[in-house]
Motif scaffolding. Structure first.
Motif, mmCIF file in Angstrom:
data_model
loop_
_atom_site.group_PDB
_atom_site.id
_atom_site.type_symbol
_atom_site.label_atom_id
_atom_site.label_comp_id
_atom_site.label_asym_id
_atom_site.label_seq_id
_atom_site.Cartn_x
_atom_site.Cartn_y
_atom_site.Cartn_z
ATOM 1 N N CYS A 12 0.880 -1.306 -0.035
ATOM 2 C CA CYS A 12 0.055 0.183 0.250
ATOM 3 C C CYS A 12 0.762 1.302 0.088
ATOM 4 O O CYS A 12 0.579 2.059 -0.798
ATOM 5 C CB CYS A 12 -0.825 0.141 1.160
ATOM 6 S SG CYS A 12 -2.380 -1.110 1.061
ATOM 7 N N MET A 13 1.882 1.243 0.749
ATOM 8 C CA MET A 13 2.783 2.367 0.797
ATOM 9 C C MET A 13 3.755 2.802 -0.415
ATOM 10 O O MET A 13 3.507 3.963 -0.750
ATOM 11 C CB MET A 13 3.750 2.229 1.947
ATOM 12 C CG MET A 13 3.301 2.499 3.469
ATOM 13 S SD MET A 13 4.414 2.116 4.646
ATOM 14 C CE MET A 13 5.310 3.581 4.413
ATOM 15 N N PHE A 15 2.692 2.048 -3.227
ATOM 16 C CA PHE A 15 1.462 2.186 -4.361
ATOM 17 C C PHE A 15 1.183 3.607 -4.153
ATOM 18 O O PHE A 15 1.325 4.687 -4.881
ATOM 19 C CB PHE A 15 0.334 1.517 -4.237
ATOM 20 C CG PHE A 15 -0.040 0.499 -4.969
ATOM 21 C CD1 PHE A 15 0.181 0.589 -6.534
ATOM 22 C CD2 PHE A 15 -0.214 -0.864 -4.479
ATOM 23 C CE1 PHE A 15 0.108 -0.611 -7.254
ATOM 24 C CE2 PHE A 15 -0.286 -1.913 -5.301
ATOM 25 C CZ PHE A 15 -0.075 -1.765 -6.593
ATOM 26 N N ALA A 16 1.206 3.960 -2.862
ATOM 27 C CA ALA A 16 0.896 5.548 -2.476
ATOM 28 C C ALA A 16 2.097 6.553 -2.793
ATOM 29 O O ALA A 16 1.922 7.451 -3.248
ATOM 30 C CB ALA A 16 0.539 5.719 -0.762
ATOM 31 N N CYS A 20 2.240 9.554 -5.565
ATOM 32 C CA CYS A 20 2.712 11.063 -5.099
ATOM 33 C C CYS A 20 3.471 11.437 -6.009
ATOM 34 O O CYS A 20 3.746 12.542 -6.512
ATOM 35 C CB CYS A 20 3.160 11.078 -3.616
ATOM 36 S SG CYS A 20 1.931 10.675 -2.333
ATOM 37 N N SER A 231 -18.366 16.704 -10.647
ATOM 38 C CA SER A 231 -16.751 16.515 -10.164
ATOM 39 C C SER A 231 -16.063 17.773 -10.544
ATOM 40 O O SER A 231 -15.076 18.217 -9.790
ATOM 41 C CB SER A 231 -16.464 15.172 -10.673
ATOM 42 O OG SER A 231 -15.063 15.085 -10.668
ATOM 43 N N THR A 261 -14.750 20.537 4.567
ATOM 44 C CA THR A 261 -13.622 19.712 4.844
ATOM 45 C C THR A 261 -12.866 19.002 3.548
ATOM 46 O O THR A 261 -11.549 18.860 3.760
ATOM 47 C CB THR A 261 -14.053 18.253 5.749
ATOM 48 O OG1 THR A 261 -14.669 18.954 6.664
ATOM 49 C CG2 THR A 261 -12.851 17.669 6.403
ATOM 50 N N ALA A 262 -13.638 18.414 2.723
ATOM 51 C CA ALA A 262 -13.186 18.069 1.540
ATOM 52 C C ALA A 262 -12.325 18.906 0.909
ATOM 53 O O ALA A 262 -11.115 18.702 0.273
ATOM 54 C CB ALA A 262 -14.036 17.182 0.629
ATOM 55 N N SER A 265 -9.157 20.291 2.394
ATOM 56 C CA SER A 265 -8.074 18.742 2.368
ATOM 57 C C SER A 265 -7.279 19.097 1.153
ATOM 58 O O SER A 265 -6.294 18.714 0.843
ATOM 59 C CB SER A 265 -8.827 17.673 2.659
ATOM 60 O OG SER A 265 -9.421 17.695 3.860
ATOM 61 N N ALA A 266 -8.479 19.174 0.041
ATOM 62 C CA ALA A 266 -7.652 18.990 -1.165
ATOM 63 C C ALA A 266 -6.768 20.403 -1.588
ATOM 64 O O ALA A 266 -5.653 20.080 -2.484
ATOM 65 C CB ALA A 266 -8.933 19.058 -2.284
ATOM 66 N N GLN A 268 -4.969 21.868 0.802
ATOM 67 C CA GLN A 268 -3.750 21.364 1.737
ATOM 68 C C GLN A 268 -2.936 20.389 1.046
ATOM 69 O O GLN A 268 -1.565 20.441 1.285
ATOM 70 C CB GLN A 268 -4.338 21.101 3.214
ATOM 71 C CG GLN A 268 -4.695 22.302 3.974
ATOM 72 C CD GLN A 268 -5.098 21.898 5.338
ATOM 73 O OE1 GLN A 268 -5.866 20.742 5.574
ATOM 74 N NE2 GLN A 268 -5.347 22.903 6.093
ATOM 75 N N THR A 269 -3.524 19.648 0.482
ATOM 76 C CA THR A 269 -2.589 18.336 -0.212
ATOM 77 C C THR A 269 -2.031 19.013 -1.488
ATOM 78 O O THR A 269 -1.166 17.985 -2.193
ATOM 79 C CB THR A 269 -3.286 17.165 -0.449
ATOM 80 O OG1 THR A 269 -4.474 17.536 -1.156
ATOM 81 C CG2 THR A 269 -3.865 16.411 0.939
ATOM 82 N N GLU A 271 -3.869 19.619 -4.331
ATOM 83 C CA GLU A 271 -4.543 19.128 -5.446
ATOM 84 C C GLU A 271 -5.366 20.177 -6.179
ATOM 85 O O GLU A 271 -5.546 20.109 -7.117
ATOM 86 C CB GLU A 271 -5.506 17.808 -4.812
ATOM 87 C CG GLU A 271 -4.718 16.492 -4.832
ATOM 88 C CD GLU A 271 -5.486 15.394 -4.276
ATOM 89 O OE1 GLU A 271 -6.265 14.861 -4.949
ATOM 90 O OE2 GLU A 271 -5.542 15.352 -3.039
ATOM 91 N N TRP A 272 -5.796 21.084 -5.280
ATOM 92 C CA TRP A 272 -6.363 22.315 -5.945
ATOM 93 C C TRP A 272 -5.774 23.577 -5.343
ATOM 94 O O TRP A 272 -4.903 23.699 -4.217
ATOM 95 C CB TRP A 272 -7.884 22.290 -5.154
ATOM 96 C CG TRP A 272 -8.798 21.584 -5.780
ATOM 97 C CD1 TRP A 272 -8.674 20.469 -6.783
ATOM 98 C CD2 TRP A 272 -10.062 20.728 -5.323
ATOM 99 N NE1 TRP A 272 -9.808 19.566 -6.634
ATOM 100 C CE2 TRP A 272 -10.585 19.879 -5.905
ATOM 101 C CE3 TRP A 272 -10.647 21.507 -4.037
ATOM 102 C CZ2 TRP A 272 -11.725 19.250 -5.549
ATOM 103 C CZ3 TRP A 272 -12.076 20.926 -3.903
ATOM 104 C CH2 TRP A 272 -12.677 20.016 -4.445
#
Lengths: 563, 313
Positions: A12-13, A15-16, A20, A231, A261-262, A265-266, A268-269, A271-272
């Protein structure tokens, strides 16, 4: 067993981490792409039917009206990434105004084309404007041209045919528009999203699917290339746009979400890049980290008072006076809002291009007339406002005009912010006046139905301007206006509004409008309680050169990576 | 068996019609209109009602809806995607498919984990593992989905960066992990509790004692005898669960930005989007009816003593 679990976790790690790695690589080396989120799925992106700020934003990225919003080089906030705009010629090359200020003749540019290569014609504007007011289309903004363009109101009322609207194509590139009366903000509304040109042949051929990416034909800077409902809306430059060479992003992605929250979160990561919605209690943290900035936004948050239920103006004035607006914006709303001093929002301009609210004489429309009438009180201080409120309230009670045991019902639509505001106001009224309030938290449809049925004692309202003129606020309070939910009547105010509507821009009109606003907050008045002027908080670090109008539209057509 | 299925299908059609009628009158009984906004005028609302035929008498509207429904026309959205075909929204935009994918995966996860955990806890009744599982399952059925989803999002996407924040249309296998856990966690715990209880009940039956006396190995007693009988209440729960898990993913879809159908079940009511309310309600009713039929048939395979008709009995 333990080995298997360890292997699965490691897989899993890996893949993650792999995912990234790809993402970062793409961002560093790829073309400049804007990923923004300003709202959830729009009801429609058909310019003639849409009415929301987000749908209008998408429209103004895809279409261009006779006039357009152009960046003027002035930064809006301390980020330096958001640039103010002004209204200039868009699809129009030039325009002429008749001596009576009632006829505008626009000459269209020669180099304007639709995305399928067809030239933009004056008839495309005629079709679009007629479609907007056509009652059979039941557009949300069908009323928008009422009282402005000749016969618009009569067409909406089915008293005249759509072809009788005051707009006609003199030739392929010349458009003549006839107004009911001089309209100082007419050029500005020519940049409005509902008034962009549309292609009759495309709409008639594709029907309700004409806004799908494979069907849509646009005349603006960007064109919809993909729409995953709920979306994302993806836009790419329109190669036929006259200024395509100077456009910024190779792709603008408007992501569609309303879960705060979503969204954060997007952001802060990474993605947006740009978001306009996040939990209110994170505002201060995000500001201190240099992510969040607050832009002015032309809107006033106010409370209607039902004048049928609170008949005595002194009670209404007392309620308006004893709301602690500073406390409200500091502790309840927390998004940099500005305490209101009148109904007309900050950012609405007068004929000199200056802020109408800031230029209101005296200490603010709410207080001016009372200050003259009760000079012993200093209404610039909250303490004196409370003292005067107590005095007015007591007078009304002593005169038998108000029963102090009355409990008023305060309606608001379900939202944490509205609830916090209602509680803060209720606390002030209880503490200062001893007035009891019942809070009625209602879902949207029940709340709006209650407004129209006038069943409330108090009801919240946020009024965002459609165009930059004080009349958009003041006429709400005219007798019989559809939005006069508190059933207020003031013949002097009606007269002043009608006169101002027929006047050309200038100092006389400005004065008339200031007088009208004061009249709302005079003896016999106070049909509403302005609380604060809106702001628009957003998070962005990566995108620069974003255009902005105080109407709430952000433009990314010329965006660049932030410095 | 065949005549039983035919009867059930006919009854299902009648039930759907009943659901349609009740839903139609209920949604029209609540105040509001799909066209109400802060700025909508009475004239605009009247024009919109006229445009979409909402000014017709209710009985005519219902008749038109039923006739069009059986022609495959579910009407157009009045608000959420104004003017778009409801059939296209549900099936053409892959919303139903996305929700089904997510729902079935969650359902499978719930069954695969829930039943063995319940069996294990029952078999080791009183052990520390049983105690731990009881704590976890009790917490699991108490924690709301939105809390779990938000915690997973913040920990695994924002803080650790292991999983994507946006699950989108579930094209990436990693995108499934958090939504499936969020959606399935409650059901895993509930199924585990249910299985444990019914398994304990089965283990104490005479036939198990007989099997033990015959010297059948414990593993086979559980798998072959006890499990089969203890599954009846679990299977009963799986019927409505399947329909619910597919259609009740609103919170999870919103939190992980998944463009599924969950939002339309909830927001259509808030928006008074009548055609979407009708379509989603009828869809949910059909799913529940279908799953109950499947469950009834599955009963027969689990326990051959179960009969369908009084004649068979």
């Amino acid at each position: 067993m333990k080995k298997i679990v360890a292997l699965v976790l490691m897989a899993c790690m890996v893949f993650a981490l792999a995912a990234c790695g790809d993402k970062d690589e793409a961002k560093n080396e790829g073309p400049f792409v804007v990923n923004a989120c300003i709202a959830s799925e729009p009801e429609t992106i058909d310019p003639g039917l849409a009415s929301s700020i987000d749908a209008s934003t998408y429209t103004l990225h895809q279409f261009e009206g006779l006039m357009k919003y152009k960046m003027n080089g002035n930064t809006v906030d301390e980020s330096g990434n958001v640039i103010d705009t002004e209204v200039v010629e868009g699809q129009a090359a030039s325009y002429e105004v008749s001596d009576d200020l009632k006829t505008y003749t626009f000459k269209l540019r020669d180099d304007i084309f639709w995305s399928d290569g067809e030239p933009v014609k004056a008839d495309d504007f005629v079709y679009s404007w007629q479609r907007l007011v056509d009652p059979k289309n039941a557009a949300d903004y069908g009323y928008f041209l009422d009282g402005i363009v000749l016969n618009a109101a009569a067409i909406q009322a089915k008293e005249k045919k759509v072809t009788e609207l005051g707009i006609k194509a003199l030739d392929e590139k010349t458009l003549e528009i006839t107004l009911e009366s001089p309209c100082p903000y007419f050029l500005e509304i020519c940049a409005f999203a509902s008034l962009v040109p549309l292609r009759k042949d495309v709409i008639e051929e594709k029907g309700k699917n004409w806004t799908d990416p494979e069907n849509i034909v646009v005349n603006g800077a960007y064109k919809l290339t993909e729409w995953v409902h709920d979306s994302c809306l993806k836009f790419a430059p329109n190669e036929k746009y006259y200024d395509v060479a100077n456009l910024g992003p190779s792709e603008i992605n408007f992501w569609l979400s309303k879960d705060q929250t979503a969204i954060i979160s997007a952001y802060q990561t990474g993605e947006w890049d740009y978001v306009e919605s996040f939990p209110t209690d994170m505002t201060a943290t995000l500001q201190s980290s240099g992510d969040c900035f607050i832009d002015p936004y032309v809107g006033t948050y106010f409370l209607y008072i039902n004048c049928d239920k609170v008949k005595d103006w002194r009670v209404r004035a007392a309620m308006a006076l004893c709301v602690d607006r500073e406390n409200l914006v500091t502790n309840a709303t927390q998004a940099g809002e500005v305490p209101a001093k009148g109904l007309v929002a900050a950012g609405i301009l007068d004929s000199k291009g200056e802020d109408f609210a800031a230029n209101t004489p005296g200490i603010g429309a709410i207080y001016n007339q009372l200050q003259d009438k009760y000079p012993d009180y200093d209404l610039s201080s909250y303490e004196d406002c409370c003292e005067l409120a107590k005095k007015l309230y007591k007078e009304a009670v002593d005169d038998g005009k108000w029963n102090p045991k009355t409990t008023l019902v305060y309606n608001f639509n379900t939202d944490d912010k509205h609830k916090a505001i209602a509680e803060a106001c209720g606390q002030d009224w209880k503490t200062v006046l001893g007035l009891n309030i019942t809070l009625a938290n209602q879902e949207w449809n029940t709340y709006t139905a209650g407004l129209g049925e006038h069943t409330f004692g108090l009801a919240r309202m946020g009024w965002i301007a459609d165009y930059n003129d004080p009349i958009t606020y003041l006429e709400i309070m005219a007798t019989g206006n559809s939005y006069n939910y508190g059933l207020y009547t003031n013949k002097d105010l009606d007269k002043m509004i009608n006169e101002a509507k027929a006047m050309p821009a200038g100092e006389d009109r400005d004065k008339k409008l200031h007088d009208a606003e004061t009249a709302i907050f005079s003896e016999g008045g106070f049909p509403l309680i302005p609380l604060y002027y809106y702001t628009l908080p957003y998070c962005n670090k990566k995108i620069g050169n974003i255009g902005y109008t105080k109407m709430g539209y952000h433009f990314f057509q010329y965006a660049k990576p932030a410095k | 068996m065949f005549s039983y299925i035919v009867k059930r299908i006919l009854a299902a059609i009648a039930t759907v019609l009943l659901v349609m009628t009740i839903t139609f009158f209920l949604m029209n009984a609540i105040p509001g209109s799909p066209f109400l906004t802060e700025k909508s005028t009475p004239q605009q609302i009247e024009l919109a009602n006229e445009k979409y035929g909402l000014n017709e008498p209710y009985i005519i509207q219902l008749k038109n809806y039923v006739v069009n429904y059986f022609k495959g026309d579910l009407g157009v959205s009045l608000k959420m995607q104004e003017g778009a075909d409801v059939g296209t929204i549900i099936f053409g935009q892959n919303k139903f498919l996305i929700s089904i994918k997510l729902g079935l995966l969650s359902l499978l996860t719930s069954i695969i984990l829930g039943i063995p955990l319940g069996c294990y806890a029952a078999y080791h009744r009183g052990s520390w593992i049983d105690g731990l599982l009881r704590v976890i399952t009790t917490v699991g059925v108490a924690v709301p989905t939105f809390v779990l989803a938000a915690v997973l999002l913040i920990v695994f996407a924002v803080k650790l960066g292991w999983l994507p924040t946006l699950s989108g249309s579930l094209d990436n296998p990693l995108a499934y992990i958090m939504p499936v856990i969020s959606l399935a966690f409650y059901d895993i715990c509930y199924i585990a509790k249910l299985t444990r209880t019914s398994m304990l009940d089965a283990i104490n039956q005479d036939y198990i004692r007989t099997a033990k006396a015959k010297g059948v190995k414990n593993k086979w007693i559980v798998l072959k005898h006890a499990l089969r009988n203890s599954l009846i209440p679990v299977v009963t729960f799986l019927g409505p669960l399947t329909a619910g898990i597919i259609t009740g993913s609103f919170v999870v879809e919103t939190t992980f930005s998944i463009p599924g159908l969950g939002k339309y079940f909830v927001e259509s009511v808030l928006n008074r989007d009548y055609p979407i309310i009708m379509a989603t309600t009828v869809l949910l009713a059909s799913l529940v009816i279908f799953m109950n039929l499947v469950v009834d048939i599955v009963y027969k395979f689990i326990d051959p003593r179960i009969t369908y008709t009084s004649k068979e009995a």
